[in-house]
Enzyme design. Structure first.
Site, PDB file in Angstrom:
ATOM      1  N   CYS A 117       0.963  -1.390   0.014  1.00  0.00           N
ATOM      2  CA  CYS A 117       0.187   0.215  -0.080  1.00  0.00           C
ATOM      3  C   CYS A 117       0.666   1.338   0.110  1.00  0.00           C
ATOM      4  O   CYS A 117       0.301   2.225  -0.399  1.00  0.00           O
ATOM      5  CB  CYS A 117      -1.037   0.224   1.275  1.00  0.00           C
ATOM      6  SG  CYS A 117      -2.096  -1.273   1.303  1.00  0.00           S
ATOM      7  N   HIS A 258      -3.394   7.105   2.439  1.00  0.00           N
ATOM      8  CA  HIS A 258      -3.905   5.613   1.974  1.00  0.00           C
ATOM      9  C   HIS A 258      -5.385   5.271   2.682  1.00  0.00           C
ATOM     10  O   HIS A 258      -5.410   5.467   3.838  1.00  0.00           O
ATOM     11  CB  HIS A 258      -2.841   4.837   2.549  1.00  0.00           C
ATOM     12  CG  HIS A 258      -3.240   3.367   2.193  1.00  0.00           C
ATOM     13  ND1 HIS A 258      -3.845   2.874   0.987  1.00  0.00           N
ATOM     14  CD2 HIS A 258      -3.370   2.318   3.264  1.00  0.00           C
ATOM     15  CE1 HIS A 258      -3.960   1.587   1.063  1.00  0.00           C
ATOM     16  NE2 HIS A 258      -3.827   1.208   2.323  1.00  0.00           N
ATOM     17  N   ASN A 288     -10.171  -0.331  -0.241  1.00  0.00           N
ATOM     18  CA  ASN A 288      -8.724  -0.197  -0.030  1.00  0.00           C
ATOM     19  C   ASN A 288      -8.011  -0.797  -1.092  1.00  0.00           C
ATOM     20  O   ASN A 288      -8.114  -1.927  -1.320  1.00  0.00           O
ATOM     21  CB  ASN A 288      -8.387  -1.102   1.378  1.00  0.00           C
ATOM     22  CG  ASN A 288      -6.693  -0.987   1.638  1.00  0.00           C
ATOM     23  OD1 ASN A 288      -5.961  -0.696   0.607  1.00  0.00           O
ATOM     24  ND2 ASN A 288      -6.230  -1.396   2.720  1.00  0.00           N
TER      25      ASN A 288
HETATM   26  N1  ACO Z   1     -18.197  -9.606   8.928  1.00  0.00           N
HETATM   27  C1  ACO Z   1     -18.714  -9.772  10.281  1.00  0.00           C
HETATM   28  N2  ACO Z   1     -17.788 -10.172  11.314  1.00  0.00           N
HETATM   29  C2  ACO Z   1     -16.627 -10.183  11.267  1.00  0.00           C
HETATM   30  C3  ACO Z   1     -16.049  -9.864   9.776  1.00  0.00           C
HETATM   31  C4  ACO Z   1     -16.829  -9.611   8.697  1.00  0.00           C
HETATM   32  N3  ACO Z   1     -16.483  -9.376   7.550  1.00  0.00           N
HETATM   33  N4  ACO Z   1     -14.680  -9.894  10.055  1.00  0.00           N
HETATM   34  C5  ACO Z   1     -14.337 -10.269  11.278  1.00  0.00           C
HETATM   35  N5  ACO Z   1     -15.790 -10.396  12.058  1.00  0.00           N
HETATM   36  C6  ACO Z   1     -15.746 -10.671  13.353  1.00  0.00           C
HETATM   37  C7  ACO Z   1     -14.512 -11.485  13.857  1.00  0.00           C
HETATM   38  O1  ACO Z   1     -14.620 -12.919  14.014  1.00  0.00           O
HETATM   39  C8  ACO Z   1     -14.645 -11.091  15.400  1.00  0.00           C
HETATM   40  O2  ACO Z   1     -15.600 -11.827  15.995  1.00  0.00           O
HETATM   41  P1  ACO Z   1     -15.383 -12.189  17.577  1.00  0.00           P
HETATM   42  O3  ACO Z   1     -15.431 -11.044  18.373  1.00  0.00           O
HETATM   43  O4  ACO Z   1     -16.655 -13.304  17.803  1.00  0.00           O
HETATM   44  O5  ACO Z   1     -14.195 -12.983  17.534  1.00  0.00           O
HETATM   45  C9  ACO Z   1     -15.130  -9.652  15.328  1.00  0.00           C
HETATM   46  O6  ACO Z   1     -15.883  -9.462  14.116  1.00  0.00           O
HETATM   47  C10 ACO Z   1     -14.081  -8.427  15.699  1.00  0.00           C
HETATM   48  O7  ACO Z   1     -12.876  -8.905  14.513  1.00  0.00           O
HETATM   49  P2  ACO Z   1     -11.726  -7.825  14.416  1.00  0.00           P
HETATM   50  O8  ACO Z   1     -10.890  -8.701  13.358  1.00  0.00           O
HETATM   51  O9  ACO Z   1     -11.187  -7.550  15.681  1.00  0.00           O
HETATM   52  O10 ACO Z   1     -12.421  -6.856  13.682  1.00  0.00           O
HETATM   53  P3  ACO Z   1     -11.708  -5.392  13.474  1.00  0.00           P
HETATM   54  O11 ACO Z   1     -12.441  -4.394  14.141  1.00  0.00           O
HETATM   55  O12 ACO Z   1     -10.111  -5.220  13.789  1.00  0.00           O
HETATM   56  O13 ACO Z   1     -11.785  -5.163  11.782  1.00  0.00           O
HETATM   57  C11 ACO Z   1     -10.667  -5.303   9.944  1.00  0.00           C
HETATM   58  C12 ACO Z   1     -11.276  -6.202  10.849  1.00  0.00           C
HETATM   59  C13 ACO Z   1     -11.760  -4.322   9.312  1.00  0.00           C
HETATM   60  C14 ACO Z   1      -9.902  -6.276   8.925  1.00  0.00           C
HETATM   61  C15 ACO Z   1      -9.784  -4.317  10.651  1.00  0.00           C
HETATM   62  O14 ACO Z   1      -8.710  -4.899  11.470  1.00  0.00           O
HETATM   63  C16 ACO Z   1      -8.641  -3.619   9.708  1.00  0.00           C
HETATM   64  O15 ACO Z   1      -9.058  -2.994   8.707  1.00  0.00           O
HETATM   65  N6  ACO Z   1      -7.188  -3.850   9.742  1.00  0.00           N
HETATM   66  C17 ACO Z   1      -6.407  -2.979   8.931  1.00  0.00           C
HETATM   67  C18 ACO Z   1      -6.274  -3.781   7.579  1.00  0.00           C
HETATM   68  C19 ACO Z   1      -5.567  -2.699   6.700  1.00  0.00           C
HETATM   69  O16 ACO Z   1      -5.474  -1.736   6.833  1.00  0.00           O
HETATM   70  N7  ACO Z   1      -4.763  -3.385   5.658  1.00  0.00           N
HETATM   71  C20 ACO Z   1      -3.836  -2.395   4.753  1.00  0.00           C
HETATM   72  C21 ACO Z   1      -2.799  -2.848   4.471  1.00  0.00           C
HETATM   73  S1  ACO Z   1      -3.195  -3.768   2.950  1.00  0.00           S
HETATM   74  C22 ACO Z   1      -1.698  -3.818   1.931  1.00  0.00           C
HETATM   75  O17 ACO Z   1      -0.583  -3.584   2.329  1.00  0.00           O
HETATM   76  C23 ACO Z   1      -1.706  -4.781   0.677  1.00  0.00           C
END
Ligand code: ACO
Length: 331
Positions: A117, A258, A288
């Site tokens: 990214c 980003h 993203n």
């Molecule tokens: N729909 C519903 N529930 C979900 C989903 C979904 N799509 N995904 C995860 N959950 C659930 C999980 O299972 C978890 O359930 P639990 O509490 O029963 O265990 C709960 O939701 C919370 O999960 P988290 O992973 O903690 O959710 P979070 O708030 O962290 O959101 C996300 C996940 C959106 C992926 C976030 O962590 C994020 O944006 N991370 C950054 C990613 C990023 O920026 N990447 C960029 C770099 S990419 C590159 O360089 C190529």
């Protein structure tokens, strides 16, 4: 000897027409529109249609062609093309060379560059230095990823985040030495690579991940880990950029960030007191798009008249590697 300045002669961008909405994803994985909007800010993304021949090559070419048109230049005016991407069709030849061929840019040098990214910001920083040194007269910079080609659509932690997009610009020398990039960071920490990676072979898969549904060639991400890293890093690089240039938030026309997750951007805004109208957000409609996002935002802001000549603009990105980069421009 006074080094020349650097001018952004033109910008361009490209996104596929096909839309992937939250409702579409609800039909594929166990998720909901409400969860996706609340946790990421995303409503829909654009994704390529491979049956129409769309891919990194076509999207990146379209973006650079648009940037050349904007600059009233043609491919033959370029002496270098840098294509930042982790989703090129092949590694040999580079897509940059095939883009050069399509745009009749011979004998321009060309190469693909991988910084996930952070790719566009890595590339524009490098291109600024090459133009400023006098070694290059016109560089086409592209950030483009087709994340839909590396997303496992059965993985709800990854599939909801990503879209496909390309942003590009053309850099040329300027007689005003104060113009161009006035501060830049190209950094990383490879020790954290396991948080975001695309295993090609079984042996690339990190230990402890066995037993899960692992699709080779697809992106694996520790979402929570990346989130924690990004929230801290975003704030740090913006603070450093302001400190080292002696600029205040008031001096900056736009912070072009980003588009990783709207909560990451909102967190940096709140901690640094950045006003809404200086932090552009388009993740709601594009998701993203990895290396595509900063160039896409920059082009959209410029075409909307929100970035004009003379403005100070701060570009910020972080991504797989782990990588991070910033670039402060006097446009
Ligand atoms: N729909 C519903 N529930 C979900 C989903 C979904 N799509 N995904 C995860 N959950 C659930 C999980 O299972 C978890 O359930 P639990 O509490 O029963 O265990 C709960 O939701 C919370 O999960 P988290 O992973 O903690 O959710 P979070 O708030 O962290 O959101 C996300 C996940 C959106 C992926 C976030 O962590 C994020 O944006 N991370 C950054 C990613 C990023 O920026 N990447 C960029 C770099 S990419 C590159 O360089 C190529």
């Amino acid at each position: 000897m006074t080094l020349p300045g650097v001018r952004i002669a033109g910008t361009g961008s490209a996104v596929p027409e096909r839309r992937l909405t939250n409702a579409d994803l609800e039909a594929i994985v166990d998720t909901s529109d409400e969860w996706i909007r609340k946790r990421t800010g995303i409503v829909e993304r654009r994704i390529i249609d491979p049956s129409k021949g769309e891919g990194q090559l076509s999207l990146a070419t379209d973006a650079l062609r648009a940037a050349l048109d904007d600059a009233n230049m043609v491919g033959a005016d370029l002496d270098l093309i840098i294509n930042a991407s982790v989703t090129t069709e092949m590694t040999c030849p580079s897509n940059a060379h095939r883009i050069a061929a399509t745009l009749d840019a011979q004998p321009a040098g060309a190469f693909d560059m991988q910084a996930a990214c952070s790719g566009f910001v890595y590339a524009i920083n490098l291109a600024d230095s090459l133009v400023r040194s006098g070694r290059h007269k016109a560089i086409g910079v592209i950030g483009c990823d087709v994340m839909s080609s590396v997303v496992d659509y059965t993985d709800r932690g990854v599939s909801i985040l990503f879209g496909d997009a390309a942003g590009a610009c053309v850099l040329v020398p300027d007689e005003n030495p104060d113009r161009g990039c006035i501060h830049q960071v190209i950094e990383g920490d490879g020790r954290g690579w396991e948080a975001l990676y695309m295993p090609r072979r079984e042996e690339d898969v990190v230990e402890g991940a066995t037993g899960e549904n692992i699709r080779l060639g697809c992106l694996r991400m520790d979402g929570r880990g990346v989130f924690r890293f990004a929230v801290t890093k975003f704030q740090q690089v913006i603070e450093l950029a302001l400190e080292q240039t002696g600029l205040s938030v008031d001096d900056v026309a736009q912070f072009v960030c980003h588009q990783s997750n709207v909560r990451i951007i909102e967190s940096a805004k709140a901690k640094l007191g950045l006003p809404d109208d200086k932090v552009y957000i388009n993740i709601d409609h594009y998701g993203n798009s990895s290396a595509g996002s900063v160039g896409l935002c920059f082009d959209q802001l410029r075409k909307a008249g929100k970035i004009v000549d003379g403005d100070i603009v701060v570009l910020v990105a972080f991504g797989g590697g782990m990588t991070w980069a910033s670039s402060v421009w006097r446009v």
